[in-house]
Design an enzyme around this catalytic site. Structure first.
Site, PDB file in Angstrom:
ATOM      1  CB  VAL A  15     -18.612  13.648  10.213  1.00  0.00           C
ATOM      2  CG1 VAL A  15     -19.025  12.820   9.004  1.00  0.00           C
ATOM      3  CG2 VAL A  15     -18.689  15.134   9.873  1.00  0.00           C
ATOM      4  NE  ARG A  46      -8.216  14.300  19.817  1.00  0.00           N
ATOM      5  CZ  ARG A  46      -8.372  15.474  19.264  1.00  0.00           C
ATOM      6  NH1 ARG A  46      -7.321  16.120  18.807  1.00  0.00           N
ATOM      7  NH2 ARG A  46      -9.539  16.048  19.175  1.00  0.00           N
ATOM      8  CE  LYS A 107     -13.464  20.622   4.619  1.00  0.00           C
ATOM      9  NZ  LYS A 107     -14.692  20.321   5.357  1.00  0.00           N
ATOM     10  CD  GLU A 131     -20.869  12.670  -3.451  1.00  0.00           C
ATOM     11  OE1 GLU A 131     -20.702  13.895  -3.543  1.00  0.00           O
ATOM     12  OE2 GLU A 131     -20.988  11.925  -4.432  1.00  0.00           O
ATOM     13  N   GLY A 136     -20.750  18.807   1.640  1.00  0.00           N
ATOM     14  CA  GLY A 136     -21.465  17.970   2.614  1.00  0.00           C
ATOM     15  C   GLY A 136     -22.448  16.999   2.016  1.00  0.00           C
ATOM     16  CD  GLU A 192     -13.808  25.431  13.473  1.00  0.00           C
ATOM     17  OE1 GLU A 192     -13.295  25.247  14.588  1.00  0.00           O
ATOM     18  OE2 GLU A 192     -14.607  24.636  12.951  1.00  0.00           O
ATOM     19  CE  LYS A 207     -15.776  22.360   1.912  1.00  0.00           C
ATOM     20  NZ  LYS A 207     -16.636  23.293   2.652  1.00  0.00           N
TER      21      LYS A 207
HETATM   22  N1  LIG Z   1     -18.521  18.803  10.622  1.00  0.00           N
HETATM   23  C1  LIG Z   1     -18.981  18.932   9.391  1.00  0.00           C
HETATM   24  O1  LIG Z   1     -20.061  19.462   9.173  1.00  0.00           O
HETATM   25  C2  LIG Z   1     -18.182  18.409   8.217  1.00  0.00           C
HETATM   26  C3  LIG Z   1     -18.711  18.528   6.913  1.00  0.00           C
HETATM   27  C4  LIG Z   1     -18.002  18.020   5.834  1.00  0.00           C
HETATM   28  C5  LIG Z   1     -16.765  17.427   6.058  1.00  0.00           C
HETATM   29  N2  LIG Z   1     -16.269  17.359   7.320  1.00  0.00           N
HETATM   30  C6  LIG Z   1     -14.960  16.711   7.502  1.00  0.00           C
HETATM   31  O2  LIG Z   1     -15.126  15.551   8.300  1.00  0.00           O
HETATM   32  C7  LIG Z   1     -13.963  15.333   9.079  1.00  0.00           C
HETATM   33  C8  LIG Z   1     -14.375  15.228  10.555  1.00  0.00           C
HETATM   34  O3  LIG Z   1     -14.975  16.441  10.974  1.00  0.00           O
HETATM   35  P1  LIG Z   1     -15.800  16.563  12.351  1.00  0.00           P
HETATM   36  O4  LIG Z   1     -16.503  17.864  12.276  1.00  0.00           O
HETATM   37  O5  LIG Z   1     -16.583  15.317  12.610  1.00  0.00           O
HETATM   38  O6  LIG Z   1     -14.592  16.691  13.395  1.00  0.00           O
HETATM   39  P2  LIG Z   1     -14.656  16.516  14.989  1.00  0.00           P
HETATM   40  O7  LIG Z   1     -16.050  16.647  15.490  1.00  0.00           O
HETATM   41  O8  LIG Z   1     -13.600  17.409  15.537  1.00  0.00           O
HETATM   42  O9  LIG Z   1     -14.203  14.985  15.215  1.00  0.00           O
HETATM   43  C9  LIG Z   1     -12.905  14.541  14.993  1.00  0.00           C
HETATM   44  C10 LIG Z   1     -12.755  13.154  15.592  1.00  0.00           C
HETATM   45  O10 LIG Z   1     -11.438  12.690  15.286  1.00  0.00           O
HETATM   46  C11 LIG Z   1     -10.862  12.184  16.477  1.00  0.00           C
HETATM   47  N3  LIG Z   1      -9.414  12.375  16.398  1.00  0.00           N
HETATM   48  C12 LIG Z   1      -8.726  13.540  16.268  1.00  0.00           C
HETATM   49  N4  LIG Z   1      -7.408  13.293  16.236  1.00  0.00           N
HETATM   50  C13 LIG Z   1      -7.266  11.954  16.367  1.00  0.00           C
HETATM   51  C14 LIG Z   1      -6.162  11.085  16.426  1.00  0.00           C
HETATM   52  N5  LIG Z   1      -4.904  11.537  16.344  1.00  0.00           N
HETATM   53  N6  LIG Z   1      -6.391   9.764  16.585  1.00  0.00           N
HETATM   54  C15 LIG Z   1      -7.650   9.280  16.669  1.00  0.00           C
HETATM   55  N7  LIG Z   1      -8.750  10.059  16.607  1.00  0.00           N
HETATM   56  C16 LIG Z   1      -8.544  11.379  16.457  1.00  0.00           C
HETATM   57  C17 LIG Z   1     -11.473  12.958  17.616  1.00  0.00           C
HETATM   58  O11 LIG Z   1     -11.348  12.199  18.805  1.00  0.00           O
HETATM   59  P3  LIG Z   1     -11.936  12.735  20.233  1.00  0.00           P
HETATM   60  O12 LIG Z   1     -13.428  12.774  20.021  1.00  0.00           O
HETATM   61  O13 LIG Z   1     -11.532  11.695  21.215  1.00  0.00           O
HETATM   62  O14 LIG Z   1     -11.330  14.076  20.452  1.00  0.00           O
HETATM   63  C18 LIG Z   1     -12.909  13.092  17.115  1.00  0.00           C
HETATM   64  O15 LIG Z   1     -13.656  11.957  17.477  1.00  0.00           O
HETATM   65  C19 LIG Z   1     -13.019  16.495   8.743  1.00  0.00           C
HETATM   66  O16 LIG Z   1     -12.136  16.106   7.725  1.00  0.00           O
HETATM   67  C20 LIG Z   1     -13.953  17.565   8.235  1.00  0.00           C
HETATM   68  O17 LIG Z   1     -13.308  18.470   7.341  1.00  0.00           O
HETATM   69  C21 LIG Z   1     -16.947  17.817   8.391  1.00  0.00           C
END
Ligand SMILES: NC(=O)c1ccc[n+]([C@@H]2O[C@H](COP(=O)([O-])OP(=O)(O)OC[C@H]3O[C@@H](n4cnc5c(N)ncnc54)[C@H](OP(=O)(O)O)[C@@H]3O)[C@@H](O)[C@H]2O)c1
Length: 435
Positions: A15, A46, A107, A131, A136, A192, A207
């Site tokens: 995201v 990270r 969420k 939002e 999504g 997952e 949600k």
């Molecule tokens: N994916 C979807 O379709 C979707 C839809 C709706 C809502 N969301 C929500 O959006 C959020 C992000 O989801 P995502 O799918 O984008 O996750 P993701 O791809 O796993 O990305 C997570 C990011 O957070 C970083 N991170 C993790 N722990 C950290 C820490 N301690 N300090 C600094 N950075 C840290 C990671 O760094 P690294 O890259 O260096 O590992 C990565 O860049 C979540 O809350 C999820 O529930 C996601």
């Protein structure tokens, strides 16, 4: 207001990277719409060396998202890390405490700490916008909070987890088992490695807690949700549902009634004629029943980088314009405690599948117990082949559809039928959602 809104994005994964790309791609239009430029000036993740799917040249990197949240070099903190506790929580608290508005897609964080965070945002007179946290790309938060402000909402329900909907859709279309569909979803990256959070209904529950608060003006109360996942749905159920004119969906339902507010997540029979029944695959949908608008259904992508970024960027644009709504529609002090309506008091129709060894005697006994409990049956049918005709372990499925009744009566009647020894497995009970 300063001419430029300086944005810090914590989390540059699926995201976060999509948000950075979208802000760049829509730079001109967003400047025109917001009246000021929106610049991503810093990010946090990270791994500083990981290649990112976004152009981050000239953007400061913070290894610590909490330091980014406290930095005087940003005006707005965007949290896209994930998780209810740890870095995401501390960083959001820090940003708010420093008087910075926050946008999040998280969420899990809001379901656990939404009230405390909203109170902090109010106290600091900054925005907390989320939002993207529900469904999504579907703008459901704004729809409930602003678009339907003139309505009294009676019920909000939806398909809020794409993984579950993908599995149930594929089971029906390809006559595949639950286990095979789950495996396919994992191979395609929809589920997952540990799918419990999705298929157990917990993601939907987070949600739903947010939706219920927005719809009914109550405090977020995720602990007051009755949750059942889709693990026990068999192909037999899917096929019987289809024959009876239904489709099975994992729904999150929040409904206001005489006994309080029901919040429930469970596999649900929806009539094929309902708009939500048409929603297949990873798509999400939310239906709202309200007094003035009657029924409204929003359908769209519930996940994925670009669709989720669409919602995040809409929140960022609002904040750039100076919009600051109460996060949950009302000041936190005006939100009521949620009065939980117990599931045992739920009223509705039911689908029941019973595994019976002796169909002739069992039919009569089941019908008798239902009649004694005052439960009226709309239909009773035998489903599936006899697996071992006239042998001792032969068994068939008996499918009952009830007219509206109370969950309490139904559970008591099924307990009695179990005690009678006419069924050989725990009954499968699926609630029917009225249109
Ligand atoms: N994916 C979807 O379709 C979707 C839809 C709706 C809502 N969301 C929500 O959006 C959020 C992000 O989801 P995502 O799918 O984008 O996750 P993701 O791809 O796993 O990305 C997570 C990011 O957070 C970083 N991170 C993790 N722990 C950290 C820490 N301690 N300090 C600094 N950075 C840290 C990671 O760094 P690294 O890259 O260096 O590992 C990565 O860049 C979540 O809350 C999820 O529930 C996601």
């Amino acid at each position: 207001m300063a001419e430029v809104l300086r944005v810090g994005v914590a989390g540059v994964g699926t995201v976060g990277a999509a948000v950075v790309r979208l802000l760049k791609r829509q730079e001109q239009a967003l400047t025109a719409r917001s009246g000021r430029r929106i610049d991503v000036t810093a990010v946090s993740a990270r791994d500083p060396d990981k290649p990112r799917d976004a152009d981050l040249s000239g953007v400061a990197f913070y290894a610590d998202p909490v330091a980014l949240a406290a930095s005087p070099d940003i005006d707005l903190f965007v949290e896209l890390i994930g998780g209810a506790e740890g870095a995401a929580l501390t960083a959001v608290e820090t940003a708010l405490a420093h008087g910075k508005s926050v946008v999040t897609a998280n969420k899990a964080l809001l379901a656990a700490h939404g009230m405390a965070l909203a109170a902090l945002a109010e106290e600091k007179r900054v925005a907390l916008a989320f939002e993207a946290s529900v469904a999504g790309g579907i703008p459901i938060v704004k729809t409930l909070r602003e678009g339907l402000a003139g309505n009294s909402i009676e019920r909000v329900y939806g398909i809020l987890n794409g993984t579950c909907n993908y599995i149930l859709s594929r089971m029906e279309r390809e006559e595949m088992s639950f286990a095979d569909c789950l495996k396919a979803a994992q191979e395609l990256g929809y589920a997952e490695a540990d799918p419990t959070f999705d298929i157990g209904g917990f993601d939907t529950a987070h949600k739903l807690a947010i939706l219920a608060s927005l719809a009914f003006g109550v405090r977020v109360d995720a602990a007051a949700i009755d949750i059942e996942g889709i693990e026990r749905i068999s192909l037999d159920d899917i096929q019987a549902a289809a024959e009876l004119g239904f489709r099975i969906k994992l729904l999150g339902v929040a409904e206001r009634g005489e006994n309080g507010i029901e919040q429930r997540v469970h596999p649900t029979m929806v009539r094929k004629s309902a708009a939500i029944a048409e929603v297949m695959g990873v798509t999400n949908a939310v239906t709202i029943d309200a007094d003035a608008v009657h029924q409204l259904t929003l359908v769209g992508p519930g996940a994925g980088g670009d669709a989720t970024a669409s919602a995040v960027v809409a929140d960022i644009a609002d904040i750039a314009k100076g919009v600051r709504s109460a996060p949950f529609g009302l000041p936190v002090s005006a939100l009521e405690e949620l009065r939980r309506s117990p599931l045992r008091r739920h009223e509705g129709g039911y689908y029941i599948r019973l595994a019976v060894p002796d169909v002739v005697g069992a039919f009569a006994q089941i019908a008798k117990r239902m009649a004694e409990a005052g439960i009226s049956l709309q239909s009773i049918m035998q489903h599936g082949e006899r697996r071992a005709e006239s042998s001792a372990d032969a068994q068939v499925s008996v499918i009952l559809i009830t007219h509206a009744t109370s969950e309490n009566l139904l559970r008591d009647a099924l307990d009695q039928i179990t005690r009678d020894g006419v069924i050989v497995q725990p009954p499968q009970v699926i609630r029917i959602e009225r249109e």
